[in-house]
Design a protein around this motif. Structure first.
Motif, PDB file in Angstrom:
ATOM      1  N   SER A  14       0.815  -1.216   0.000  1.00  0.00           N
ATOM      2  CA  SER A  14       0.000   0.000   0.000  1.00  0.00           C
ATOM      3  C   SER A  14       0.846   1.262   0.000  1.00  0.00           C
ATOM      4  CB  SER A  14      -0.968  -0.002   1.186  1.00  0.00           C
ATOM      5  OG  SER A  14      -0.258  -0.054   2.398  1.00  0.00           O
ATOM      6  N   ALA A  15       1.969   1.280   0.731  1.00  0.00           N
ATOM      7  CA  ALA A  15       2.814   2.486   0.763  1.00  0.00           C
ATOM      8  C   ALA A  15       3.417   2.760  -0.613  1.00  0.00           C
ATOM      9  CB  ALA A  15       3.914   2.335   1.809  1.00  0.00           C
ATOM     10  N   GLY A  16       3.898   1.713  -1.277  1.00  0.00           N
ATOM     11  CA  GLY A  16       4.467   1.883  -2.619  1.00  0.00           C
ATOM     12  C   GLY A  16       3.427   2.337  -3.619  1.00  0.00           C
ATOM     13  N   ALA A  17       2.220   1.788  -3.518  1.00  0.00           N
ATOM     14  CA  ALA A  17       1.144   2.173  -4.436  1.00  0.00           C
ATOM     15  C   ALA A  17       0.759   3.627  -4.219  1.00  0.00           C
ATOM     16  CB  ALA A  17      -0.064   1.263  -4.249  1.00  0.00           C
ATOM     17  N   VAL A  18       0.659   4.058  -2.963  1.00  0.00           N
ATOM     18  CA  VAL A  18       0.297   5.454  -2.673  1.00  0.00           C
ATOM     19  C   VAL A  18       1.359   6.398  -3.215  1.00  0.00           C
ATOM     20  CG1 VAL A  18      -0.003   7.129  -0.798  1.00  0.00           C
ATOM     21  CG2 VAL A  18      -1.158   4.928  -0.692  1.00  0.00           C
ATOM     22  N   ASP A  19       2.628   6.084  -2.988  1.00  0.00           N
ATOM     23  CA  ASP A  19       3.709   6.932  -3.505  1.00  0.00           C
ATOM     24  C   ASP A  19       3.662   7.000  -5.026  1.00  0.00           C
ATOM     25  OD1 ASP A  19       4.584   7.405  -0.936  1.00  0.00           O
ATOM     26  OD2 ASP A  19       6.200   5.910  -1.022  1.00  0.00           O
ATOM     27  N   ASN A  20       3.425   5.864  -5.676  1.00  0.00           N
ATOM     28  CA  ASN A  20       3.353   5.849  -7.135  1.00  0.00           C
ATOM     29  C   ASN A  20       2.147   6.615  -7.646  1.00  0.00           C
ATOM     30  OD1 ASN A  20       5.509   4.312  -8.579  1.00  0.00           O
ATOM     31  ND2 ASN A  20       5.032   2.847  -6.977  1.00  0.00           N
ATOM     32  N   LEU A  21       1.012   6.522  -6.964  1.00  0.00           N
ATOM     33  CA  LEU A  21      -0.166   7.291  -7.401  1.00  0.00           C
ATOM     34  C   LEU A  21       0.062   8.791  -7.255  1.00  0.00           C
ATOM     35  CD1 LEU A  21      -3.197   5.146  -6.273  1.00  0.00           C
ATOM     36  CD2 LEU A  21      -2.580   5.795  -8.588  1.00  0.00           C
ATOM     37  N   ARG A  22       0.784   9.190  -6.225  1.00  0.00           N
ATOM     38  CA  ARG A  22       1.115  10.617  -6.073  1.00  0.00           C
ATOM     39  C   ARG A  22       1.998  11.085  -7.223  1.00  0.00           C
ATOM     40  NH1 ARG A  22       1.888  10.055   0.248  1.00  0.00           N
ATOM     41  NH2 ARG A  22      -0.249  10.495   0.853  1.00  0.00           N
ATOM     42  N   ALA A  23       2.958  10.259  -7.603  1.00  0.00           N
ATOM     43  CA  ALA A  23       3.816  10.599  -8.745  1.00  0.00           C
ATOM     44  C   ALA A  23       2.989  10.655 -10.031  1.00  0.00           C
ATOM     45  CB  ALA A  23       4.950   9.591  -8.871  1.00  0.00           C
ATOM     46  N   MET A  24       2.009   9.734 -10.177  1.00  0.00           N
ATOM     47  CA  MET A  24       1.132   9.736 -11.356  1.00  0.00           C
ATOM     48  C   MET A  24       0.317  11.023 -11.421  1.00  0.00           C
ATOM     49  SD  MET A  24       1.685   6.854 -12.792  1.00  0.00           S
ATOM     50  CE  MET A  24       2.628   5.575 -12.025  1.00  0.00           C
ATOM     51  N   GLU A  25      -0.133  11.481 -10.257  1.00  0.00           N
ATOM     52  CA  GLU A  25      -0.931  12.714 -10.197  1.00  0.00           C
ATOM     53  C   GLU A  25      -0.142  13.873 -10.793  1.00  0.00           C
ATOM     54  OE1 GLU A  25      -4.340  14.469  -9.828  1.00  0.00           O
ATOM     55  OE2 GLU A  25      -4.159  12.519  -8.879  1.00  0.00           O
ATOM     56  N   SER A  26       1.116  13.962 -10.454  1.00  0.00           N
ATOM     57  CA  SER A  26       1.979  15.008 -11.001  1.00  0.00           C
ATOM     58  C   SER A  26       2.211  14.797 -12.498  1.00  0.00           C
ATOM     59  CB  SER A  26       3.316  15.002 -10.247  1.00  0.00           C
ATOM     60  OG  SER A  26       4.225  15.869 -10.847  1.00  0.00           O
ATOM     61  N   LEU A  27       2.379  13.536 -12.894  1.00  0.00           N
ATOM     62  CA  LEU A  27       2.657  13.207 -14.291  1.00  0.00           C
ATOM     63  C   LEU A  27       1.482  13.564 -15.197  1.00  0.00           C
ATOM     64  CD1 LEU A  27       4.559  11.807 -16.340  1.00  0.00           C
ATOM     65  CD2 LEU A  27       3.440   9.659 -15.727  1.00  0.00           C
ATOM     66  N   VAL A  28       0.260  13.212 -14.813  1.00  0.00           N
ATOM     67  CA  VAL A  28      -0.893  13.437 -15.705  1.00  0.00           C
ATOM     68  C   VAL A  28      -1.289  14.905 -15.792  1.00  0.00           C
ATOM     69  CG1 VAL A  28      -1.813  11.110 -15.444  1.00  0.00           C
ATOM     70  CG2 VAL A  28      -2.634  12.918 -13.934  1.00  0.00           C
ATOM     71  N   ARG A  29      -0.746  15.742 -14.942  1.00  0.00           N
ATOM     72  CA  ARG A  29      -1.023  17.188 -15.040  1.00  0.00           C
ATOM     73  C   ARG A  29      -0.277  17.832 -16.207  1.00  0.00           C
ATOM     74  NH1 ARG A  29      -0.233  18.101  -8.868  1.00  0.00           N
ATOM     75  NH2 ARG A  29      -2.258  17.429  -8.116  1.00  0.00           N
ATOM     76  N   ARG A  30       0.799  17.180 -16.647  1.00  0.00           N
ATOM     77  CA  ARG A  30       1.571  17.727 -17.768  1.00  0.00           C
ATOM     78  C   ARG A  30       0.950  17.276 -19.088  1.00  0.00           C
ATOM     79  NH1 ARG A  30       6.364  15.944 -14.443  1.00  0.00           N
ATOM     80  NH2 ARG A  30       6.565  14.198 -15.874  1.00  0.00           N
ATOM     81  N   PRO A  31       0.961  18.132 -20.091  1.00  0.00           N
ATOM     82  CA  PRO A  31       0.387  17.754 -21.388  1.00  0.00           C
ATOM     83  C   PRO A  31       1.147  16.581 -22.023  1.00  0.00           C
ATOM     84  CG  PRO A  31       0.716  20.128 -21.255  1.00  0.00           C
ATOM     85  CD  PRO A  31       1.388  19.535 -20.068  1.00  0.00           C
ATOM     86  N   LEU A  32       0.399  15.607 -22.509  1.00  0.00           N
ATOM     87  CA  LEU A  32       0.984  14.444 -23.165  1.00  0.00           C
ATOM     88  C   LEU A  32       1.361  14.808 -24.595  1.00  0.00           C
ATOM     89  CD1 LEU A  32       1.621  11.380 -22.962  1.00  0.00           C
ATOM     90  CD2 LEU A  32      -0.688  10.985 -23.854  1.00  0.00           C
ATOM     91  N   VAL A  33       2.614  14.554 -24.954  1.00  0.00           N
ATOM     92  CA  VAL A  33       3.093  14.802 -26.316  1.00  0.00           C
ATOM     93  C   VAL A  33       2.950  13.525 -27.143  1.00  0.00           C
ATOM     94  CG1 VAL A  33       5.112  15.407 -27.716  1.00  0.00           C
ATOM     95  CG2 VAL A  33       4.701  16.587 -25.546  1.00  0.00           C
ATOM     96  N   SER A  34       3.396  12.393 -26.590  1.00  0.00           N
ATOM     97  CA  SER A  34       3.295  11.123 -27.312  1.00  0.00           C
ATOM     98  C   SER A  34       3.470   9.947 -26.365  1.00  0.00           C
ATOM     99  CB  SER A  34       4.337  11.041 -28.429  1.00  0.00           C
ATOM    100  OG  SER A  34       5.643  10.991 -27.880  1.00  0.00           O
ATOM    101  N   LEU A  35       3.063   8.790 -26.864  1.00  0.00           N
ATOM    102  CA  LEU A  35       3.310   7.514 -26.191  1.00  0.00           C
ATOM    103  C   LEU A  35       4.132   6.678 -27.156  1.00  0.00           C
ATOM    104  CD1 LEU A  35      -0.250   6.822 -24.725  1.00  0.00           C
ATOM    105  CD2 LEU A  35       1.782   7.536 -23.460  1.00  0.00           C
ATOM    106  N   GLU A  36       5.333   6.290 -26.738  1.00  0.00           N
ATOM    107  CA  GLU A  36       6.254   5.583 -27.626  1.00  0.00           C
ATOM    108  C   GLU A  36       6.662   4.265 -27.001  1.00  0.00           C
ATOM    109  OE1 GLU A  36       9.484   8.329 -27.942  1.00  0.00           O
ATOM    110  OE2 GLU A  36       8.271   9.845 -28.952  1.00  0.00           O
ATOM    111  N   GLY A  37       6.886   3.258 -27.846  1.00  0.00           N
ATOM    112  CA  GLY A  37       7.400   1.996 -27.351  1.00  0.00           C
ATOM    113  C   GLY A  37       6.602   0.813 -27.838  1.00  0.00           C
ATOM    114  N   SER A  38       6.911  -0.335 -27.233  1.00  0.00           N
ATOM    115  CA  SER A  38       6.300  -1.599 -27.622  1.00  0.00           C
ATOM    116  C   SER A  38       6.148  -2.472 -26.382  1.00  0.00           C
ATOM    117  CB  SER A  38       7.178  -2.311 -28.649  1.00  0.00           C
ATOM    118  OG  SER A  38       8.432  -2.638 -28.057  1.00  0.00           O
TER     119      SER A  38
END
Length: 162
Positions: A100-124
């Motif tokens: 649960s602690a790792g998931a909460v920390d990762n969700l907080r990081a995701m919150e910051s990430l999704v606030r930035r405009p997405l330019v592209s998704l790359e990879g396979s």
């Protein structure tokens, strides 16, 4: 007498196993994760797991919310960024082993990430997906968040950026 005691001990040993309930992993209508001891449909949510082979529900598998291929996984991630929803990103992640602690920390990081405009998704599938986002300020600078991609239970899942 010994047989009776042994039978009684075995009976008490089996009680904790019988008391355990199944936890259903679901997604609510707003994209947030829902965990319940009731089936997802009974709490107004959609299951994240494929239906069992013995399932005889009528109609298509509308309750299935997992990516069957890279296109579905990319689309789900792009929709999560468009909605600026860390919870939707979290619904695409296989959280096994994070606690649960790792998931909460990762969700907080995701919150910051999704606030930035997405330019592209790359990879396979083998290389993973890089979410390329623009940095505020408009000078063209970008950042990359790398998600590994794993296959589990017939679905493709993301692993949080490391």
């Amino acid at each position: 007498m010994i047989r009776s005691i042994l039978l009684l001990v075995l009976l008490f040993a089996a009680l904790p196993a019988a008391a355990q309930t199944v936890i259903h992993r679901c997604v609510g209508g707003d994209g947030s994760p829902v965990f319940s001891d009731q089936p997802c449909m009974s709490v107004g949510a959609i299951s994240l797991l494929p239906p069992s082979a013995s399932s005889t529900s009528a109609g298509p598998t509308a309750g299935l919310l997992c990516a069957k291929d890279m296109l579905e996984l990319r689309d789900g991630l792009a929709q999560a960024f468009a909605a600026r929803s860390a919870n939707r990103v979290g619904g695409l992640i296989l959280w096994n082993g994070y606690g649960s602690a790792g998931a909460v920390d990762n969700l907080r990081a995701m919150e910051s990430l999704v606030r930035r405009p997405l330019v592209s998704l790359e990879g396979s599938e083998g290389a993973g997906i890089d979410a390329v986002t623009s940095v505020s300020g408009g000078d063209g600078e970008t950042r990359r968040a790398h998600f590994s991609v794993v296959r589990d239970s017939g679905c493709l899942w993301l692993r949080p950026p490391g």
